[in-house]
Write a protein that holds these residues in place. Structure first.
Motif, PDB file in Angstrom:
ATOM      1  N   GLY A   1      29.247  -2.962  -6.713  1.00 56.41           N
ATOM      2  CA  GLY A   1      29.457  -4.347  -6.324  1.00 56.41           C
ATOM      3  C   GLY A   1      29.360  -4.579  -4.824  1.00 56.41           C
ATOM      4  O   GLY A   1      29.744  -5.635  -4.331  1.00 56.41           O
ATOM      5  N   SER A   2      28.864  -3.594  -4.073  1.00 59.76           N
ATOM      6  CA  SER A   2      28.750  -3.759  -2.627  1.00 59.76           C
ATOM      7  C   SER A   2      27.451  -4.487  -2.299  1.00 59.76           C
ATOM      8  O   SER A   2      26.794  -5.042  -3.166  1.00 59.76           O
ATOM      9  CB  SER A   2      28.807  -2.391  -1.944  1.00 59.76           C
ATOM     10  OG  SER A   2      27.725  -1.576  -2.367  1.00 59.76           O
ATOM     11  N   THR A   3      27.081  -4.477  -1.030  1.00 60.72           N
ATOM     12  CA  THR A   3      25.922  -5.253  -0.598  1.00 60.72           C
ATOM     13  C   THR A   3      24.620  -4.736  -1.194  1.00 60.72           C
ATOM     14  O   THR A   3      24.478  -3.564  -1.533  1.00 60.72           O
ATOM     15  CB  THR A   3      25.807  -5.221   0.932  1.00 60.72           C
ATOM     16  OG1 THR A   3      25.715  -3.860   1.356  1.00 60.72           O
ATOM     17  CG2 THR A   3      27.014  -5.869   1.571  1.00 60.72           C
ATOM     18  N   ASN A   4      23.646  -5.646  -1.286  1.00 59.45           N
ATOM     19  CA  ASN A   4      22.336  -5.296  -1.815  1.00 59.45           C
ATOM     20  C   ASN A   4      21.592  -4.349  -0.886  1.00 59.45           C
ATOM     21  O   ASN A   4      21.773  -4.377   0.331  1.00 59.45           O
ATOM     22  CB  ASN A   4      21.474  -6.557  -1.962  1.00 59.45           C
ATOM     23  CG  ASN A   4      21.916  -7.437  -3.106  1.00 59.45           C
ATOM     24  OD1 ASN A   4      22.290  -6.949  -4.157  1.00 59.45           O
ATOM     25  ND2 ASN A   4      21.870  -8.743  -2.896  1.00 59.45           N
ATOM     26  N   LEU A   5      20.718  -3.535  -1.478  1.00 60.16           N
ATOM     27  CA  LEU A   5      19.713  -2.847  -0.695  1.00 60.16           C
ATOM     28  C   LEU A   5      18.584  -3.845  -0.466  1.00 60.16           C
ATOM     29  O   LEU A   5      18.097  -4.453  -1.422  1.00 60.16           O
ATOM     30  CB  LEU A   5      19.190  -1.623  -1.448  1.00 60.16           C
ATOM     31  CG  LEU A   5      20.169  -0.464  -1.623  1.00 60.16           C
ATOM     32  CD1 LEU A   5      19.524   0.645  -2.436  1.00 60.16           C
ATOM     33  CD2 LEU A   5      20.614   0.077  -0.273  1.00 60.16           C
ATOM     34  N   PRO A   6      18.146  -4.063   0.764  1.00 63.76           N
ATOM     35  CA  PRO A   6      17.127  -5.080   1.029  1.00 63.76           C
ATOM     36  C   PRO A   6      15.783  -4.731   0.409  1.00 63.76           C
ATOM     37  O   PRO A   6      15.371  -3.566   0.411  1.00 63.76           O
ATOM     38  CB  PRO A   6      17.044  -5.115   2.556  1.00 63.76           C
ATOM     39  CG  PRO A   6      17.527  -3.774   2.993  1.00 63.76           C
ATOM     40  CD  PRO A   6      18.581  -3.376   2.004  1.00 63.76           C
ATOM     41  N   VAL A   7      15.102  -5.725  -0.135  1.00 65.46           N
ATOM     42  CA  VAL A   7      13.776  -5.534  -0.663  1.00 65.46           C
ATOM     43  C   VAL A   7      12.857  -5.060   0.481  1.00 65.46           C
ATOM     44  O   VAL A   7      13.000  -5.501   1.615  1.00 65.46           O
ATOM     45  CB  VAL A   7      13.237  -6.819  -1.305  1.00 65.46           C
ATOM     46  CG1 VAL A   7      13.039  -7.921  -0.258  1.00 65.46           C
ATOM     47  CG2 VAL A   7      11.951  -6.577  -2.070  1.00 65.46           C
ATOM     48  N   ARG A   8      11.983  -4.124   0.170  1.00 67.23           N
ATOM     49  CA  ARG A   8      11.040  -3.507   1.117  1.00 67.23           C
ATOM     50  C   ARG A   8      11.739  -2.620   2.137  1.00 67.23           C
ATOM     51  O   ARG A   8      11.098  -2.075   3.040  1.00 67.23           O
ATOM     52  CB  ARG A   8      10.182  -4.561   1.843  1.00 67.23           C
ATOM     53  CG  ARG A   8       9.486  -5.525   0.890  1.00 67.23           C
ATOM     54  CD  ARG A   8       8.211  -6.112   1.430  1.00 67.23           C
ATOM     55  NE  ARG A   8       8.377  -6.835   2.673  1.00 67.23           N
ATOM     56  CZ  ARG A   8       7.368  -7.405   3.338  1.00 67.23           C
ATOM     57  NH1 ARG A   8       6.136  -7.311   2.869  1.00 67.23           N
ATOM     58  NH2 ARG A   8       7.593  -8.068   4.434  1.00 67.23           N
ATOM     59  N   GLY A   9      13.073  -2.435   1.964  1.00 68.10           N
ATOM     60  CA  GLY A   9      13.821  -1.532   2.832  1.00 68.10           C
ATOM     61  C   GLY A   9      13.834  -0.127   2.268  1.00 68.10           C
ATOM     62  O   GLY A   9      13.388   0.135   1.149  1.00 68.10           O
ATOM     63  N   GLN A  10      14.377   0.813   3.019  1.00 70.92           N
ATOM     64  CA  GLN A  10      14.416   2.214   2.614  1.00 70.92           C
ATOM     65  C   GLN A  10      15.200   2.392   1.332  1.00 70.92           C
ATOM     66  O   GLN A  10      16.320   1.940   1.201  1.00 70.92           O
ATOM     67  CB  GLN A  10      15.040   3.063   3.720  1.00 70.92           C
ATOM     68  CG  GLN A  10      15.062   4.551   3.423  1.00 70.92           C
ATOM     69  CD  GLN A  10      15.792   5.358   4.505  1.00 70.92           C
ATOM     70  OE1 GLN A  10      16.546   4.776   5.286  1.00 70.92           O
ATOM     71  NE2 GLN A  10      15.570   6.657   4.519  1.00 70.92           N
ATOM     72  N   LEU A  11      14.604   3.087   0.362  1.00 67.54           N
ATOM     73  CA  LEU A  11      15.273   3.382  -0.903  1.00 67.54           C
ATOM     74  C   LEU A  11      15.409   4.890  -1.111  1.00 67.54           C
ATOM     75  O   LEU A  11      16.486   5.378  -1.408  1.00 67.54           O
ATOM     76  CB  LEU A  11      14.514   2.759  -2.074  1.00 67.54           C
ATOM     77  CG  LEU A  11      15.077   3.065  -3.467  1.00 67.54           C
ATOM     78  CD1 LEU A  11      16.470   2.436  -3.634  1.00 67.54           C
ATOM     79  CD2 LEU A  11      14.134   2.572  -4.563  1.00 67.54           C
ATOM     80  N   ALA A  12      14.303   5.598  -1.007  1.00 70.50           N
ATOM     81  CA  ALA A  12      14.321   7.039  -1.254  1.00 70.50           C
ATOM     82  C   ALA A  12      13.194   7.711  -0.492  1.00 70.50           C
ATOM     83  O   ALA A  12      12.226   7.072  -0.070  1.00 70.50           O
ATOM     84  CB  ALA A  12      14.173   7.334  -2.738  1.00 70.50           C
ATOM     85  N   GLN A  13      13.340   9.032  -0.308  1.00 70.48           N
ATOM     86  CA  GLN A  13      12.320   9.819   0.387  1.00 70.48           C
ATOM     87  C   GLN A  13      11.954  11.018  -0.466  1.00 70.48           C
ATOM     88  O   GLN A  13      12.820  11.683  -1.033  1.00 70.48           O
ATOM     89  CB  GLN A  13      12.860  10.299   1.746  1.00 70.48           C
ATOM     90  CG  GLN A  13      11.896  11.172   2.515  1.00 70.48           C
ATOM     91  CD  GLN A  13      12.463  11.640   3.842  1.00 70.48           C
ATOM     92  OE1 GLN A  13      13.416  11.035   4.341  1.00 70.48           O
ATOM     93  NE2 GLN A  13      11.905  12.699   4.400  1.00 70.48           N
ATOM     94  N   VAL A  14      10.658  11.277  -0.558  1.00 75.24           N
ATOM     95  CA  VAL A  14      10.208  12.469  -1.275  1.00 75.24           C
ATOM     96  C   VAL A  14      10.598  13.689  -0.468  1.00 75.24           C
ATOM     97  O   VAL A  14      10.309  13.781   0.724  1.00 75.24           O
ATOM     98  CB  VAL A  14       8.668  12.446  -1.476  1.00 75.24           C
ATOM     99  CG1 VAL A  14       8.216  13.692  -2.240  1.00 75.24           C
ATOM    100  CG2 VAL A  14       8.248  11.184  -2.209  1.00 75.24           C
ATOM    101  N   VAL A  15      11.272  14.632  -1.116  1.00 77.90           N
ATOM    102  CA  VAL A  15      11.739  15.833  -0.438  1.00 77.90           C
ATOM    103  C   VAL A  15      10.642  16.894  -0.510  1.00 77.90           C
ATOM    104  O   VAL A  15      10.219  17.265  -1.607  1.00 77.90           O
ATOM    105  CB  VAL A  15      13.030  16.365  -1.073  1.00 77.90           C
ATOM    106  CG1 VAL A  15      13.488  17.636  -0.378  1.00 77.90           C
ATOM    107  CG2 VAL A  15      14.118  15.298  -0.993  1.00 77.90           C
TER     108      VAL A  15
END
Length: 462
Positions: free
Chosen positions: A448-462
């Motif tokens: 229920g916390s703040t949204n992750l912004p669209v087009r913002g950082q989500l994940a990185q391939v390791v």
């Protein structure tokens, strides 16, 4: 007549932390405070009953009449629609407002209420403190508790019932695309100071500084309805350029957020076929994607799911650069929820039923496999990602999922690819087995916390 006026002060209800509907309502699609919800619900139903008593009840719309004919002609459907009201516990938490009046009594009253709502735009409901209330799911609101009964779970999975609701929601879609639907876009409703402040606050969650609604979205405050031509035009509003920049657009190892959304779940080792109707709501790839061959590509892979809030941006953007291998739609349910999130869910402390207070919020894993949804298969430019899938799931009123790209299109990370109409929903990103990712938010739970912004950082391939 508009059915979304400010809430008038009513009788005080004693606070009880164990009341089931006090659980957090994800995304704000229904009021956080149960008294606000009940006052709205009983206000709508009261107007329907008054119209019936005075002989001014509107004639059924064609789609409502079709559902009525199905209920009357099919014994099993009629039984389900009768039992779903009888199976709701008879106490104030589920059927009565603070004055002791009952909510919707039976399926006949349900249809009459839906018939009225078909010509009502979702309004900004606020109480005497200016807090937000019901935002975008009026049909979901009146079906909230019936959905959680055993009869409701069965009824809303039936293909004939789903076909009727598809026509009802298509009629609603048509109305919300008309200029008449913009009647709630004024200074006393969606553009009141309270509403503008709240929408600006949500837009600021993904920005480096506080921004107002006018600074965040393409609009014209000097024009009628801020320049929006209909409710849908307002709902699919666009961010102004550079409000949501693409995170590291030239780095193919960086996956960006497809939607302005809050993480709901992250599961690895997902099976090709699983019993998704169980309490844990496991993902079943074949059911999610509607095709065994497509699903086999992702067997043993990872599913990331996130939900959209009521005041968020509702367009979709490409999470990676690549080529569209396929784009298609899967028909399904609109008001189905997991049996184990309805009245079958028992609170371990009180021993009382503890149903989802904003169905189907807590059934988001389940509905990925049964609800109306849109699927996009992408062949990412980065070979470490390879083939991935985007699944946009229509929840309740949000049955209109629209891709704006097609098979063969070349995608650049962050570009527009589609949108939800008339509400908010949930979506999934699916990755192949062996794709190792580092996520920007951990743990991946619906907090229920703040949204992750669209087009913002989500994940990185390791």
């Amino acid at each position: 007549m508009q059915l979304f006026p400010p809430i008038k002060p009513g009788p005080t209800v004693p606070e009880n932390p164990l009341r089931p509907y006090m659980r957090h309502r994800l995304g704000g699609w229904l009021p956080k405070h149960p008294d606000d919800f009940l006052r709205w619900l009983h206000g709508v139903v009261a107007s329907v009953r008054d119209a019936k008593r005075s002989g001014n009840l509107a004639e059924d719309h064609a789609s409502i009449e079709k559902l009525r004919e199905l209920i009357l002609s099919n014994t099993q459907v009629r039984m389900y629609f009768s039992l779903m009201f009888e199976q709701i516990p008879n106490n104030e938490e589920y059927q009565k407002d603070p004055t002791g009046k009952r909510a919707i009594k039976n399926w006949e009253e349900l249809l009459a209420t839906m018939n009225v709502l078909l010509k009502q735009s979702p309004g900004w409901l606020y109480n005497t403190e200016g807090q937000k209330g019901l935002i975008g799911f009026p049909f979901n609101a009146i079906l909230d508790w019936p959905m959680g009964t055993a009869a409701g779970v069965s009824a809303f999975l039936r293909e004939d019932v789903c076909a009727c609701f598809k026509e009802i929601l298509n009629e609603y879609k048509t109305y919300l695309s008309t200029p008449q639907s913009a009647n709630v876009l004024d200074n006393n409703n969606w553009f009141s100071p309270q509403a503008l402040q709240e929408m600006g606050r949500v837009a600021s969650e993904g920005s480096s500084h506080t921004i107002s609604f006018e600074q965040a979205y393409e609009c014209d405050p000097s024009a009628p309805h801020y320049g929006f031509q209909s409710w849908d035009d307002f709902f699919v509003r666009k961010f102004r350029p550079d409000v949501r920049p693409v995170y590291k657009p030239d780095d193919s190892a960086q996956i960006v957020s497809c939607c302005e959304s809050n993480p709901f779940a992250l599961k690895s080792g997902v099976r090709l076929v699983d019993e998704f109707w169980l309490k844990g709501q496991p993902y079943s790839l074949q059911d999610m994607l509607g095709n065994a061959d497509t699903a086999a590509t992702f067997e043993g892979g990872t599913v990331y799911q996130a939900f959209l809030s009521a005041l968020s941006y509702h367009c979709w953007h490409a999470p990676v650069s690549g080529v569209v291998k396929d784009a298609f739609y899967i028909p399904g349910s609109y008001y189905a929820e997991s049996y184990w999130e309805g009245f079958a869910n028992i609170d371990p402390i009180t021993g009382e039923p503890d149903p989802d207070p904003a169905a189907p919020d807590h059934s988001q894993g389940y509905i990925c496999q049964v609800a109306t949804r849109a699927v996009l298969i992408i062949e990412a430019d980065d070979e470490r990602i390879g083939t991935m899938a985007v699944v946009q799931v229509g929840m309740a009123e949000v049955s209109s999922c629209e891709w704006t790209v097609k098979k063969g299109d070349k995608l650049e990370k962050g570009q527009d690819i589609g949108m939800f109409h008339f509400g908010g929903s949930t979506h999934c990103l699916i990755f192949r087995r062996g794709v190792e990712l580092k996520w920007v938010r951990n743990p991946m739970v619906a907090d229920g916390s703040t949204n992750l912004p669209v087009r913002g950082q989500l994940a990185q391939v390791v």
